[in-house]
Design an enzyme around this catalytic site. Structure first.
Site: not given
Length: 275
Positions: A94-97, A121
């Protein structure tokens, strides 16, 4: 892990539970602070206690990178431990890169090549060339932010033009980049009624649904509007499981809480004749 393999795990475990490893070192039980790697020891205990009820784990990268180098070591140890002991589990970074193409390539390499994550993510705001580098790995997934559970989601995600809201544009356009075999979408449980609209645009894709538990989302509502013929849901609970207890019995309580959710999920799967 491909689409069918994920569905098979859901049927086998009678669960579509994802446990979020938002492992805040300030909240983990105090007796673990005496160990060499408190975050890893906490994660290991949580995973061992909940794995039989869980099809996915989702370490939130912020809780690791805030600790500097030692946090990254804890993260890598956690990911390796999960994949070595529970290889059937779907593992989400869950890194939202999401950045310009060559930078996204480096992010993709970090999580999908150099660590054993099955998925990551990704924020879609910069468009196709910021997302496609993450889609270049076989049997790896992009989980694209579509409709989030936070209050600020209303600032941008519901902006409407030509009778189409921004999150609907994201769902529609992104299907030109990936397929149901390598792309999922984040949809917050606190907006469960919107899942019906989302399913009109993306009927077959898996949805990662945070917000059940501490954030107040309803599992029944999520299943009612979001479940499809392959379940199509990974419902995440973080604080409601991992921080349900702060004593030395924290893992036992986490097991009890995950089992409660699994039992609810089993009933919902049976109602849809999926198991």
């Amino acid at each position: 892990m491909n689409y069918q393999a994920l569905f098979e795990q859901i049927k086998k475990k009678k669960s579509f539970l994802c446990v979020g490893l938002d492992s805040d070192v300030k909240k983990i039980p105090s007796h673990l602070l005496k160990t060499e790697d408190p975050v890893f020891e906490f994660n290991k205990a949580i995973v061992d206690a909940t794995a039989e009820f869980t099809v996915a784990y989702k370490p939130n990268i912020a809780f690791y990178e805030c600790l500097g180098a030692k946090g990254w070591i804890s993260l890598e140890k956690t990911a390796n431990y999960i994949k070595e002991k529970y290889p059937e589990v779907f593992l989400i970074a869950d890194a939202k890169r999401g950045d310009i193409g060559n930078t996204s390539k480096m992010y993709a390499s970090a999580f999908l090549e150099n660590m054993p994550f099955d998925s990551i993510t990704v924020a879609p705001y910069m468009g196709e060339d910021s997302v496609t580098p993450f889609l270049e790995y076989d049997n790896k997934w992009v989980i694209l932010l579509a409709l989030t559970s936070n209050k600020g989601a209303f600032d941008l995600q519901f902006f409407e033009q030509n009778n189409q809201r921004l999150f609907e544009r994201v769902l529609e356009k992104s299907q030109e980049w990936g397929t149901k075999e390598n792309m999922m979408y984040v949809v917050g449980a606190t907006k469960a009624e919107m899942l019906g609209d989302i399913r009109k645009i993306a009927p077959d894709h898996f949805l990662l649904v945070p917000g059940v538990g501490a954030q107040g989302g309803s599992l029944q509502e999520v299943a009612k509007y979001g479940m499809n013929s392959a379940c199509g849901l990974l419902v995440n609970s973080s604080r409601g499981i991992i921080f349900a207890d702060s004593s030395e019995k924290f893992a036992e309580v986490a097991k009890e809480e995950s089992k409660k959710l699994q039992e609810e999920m089993e009933q919902l799967l049976k109602e849809k004749s999926l198991i």
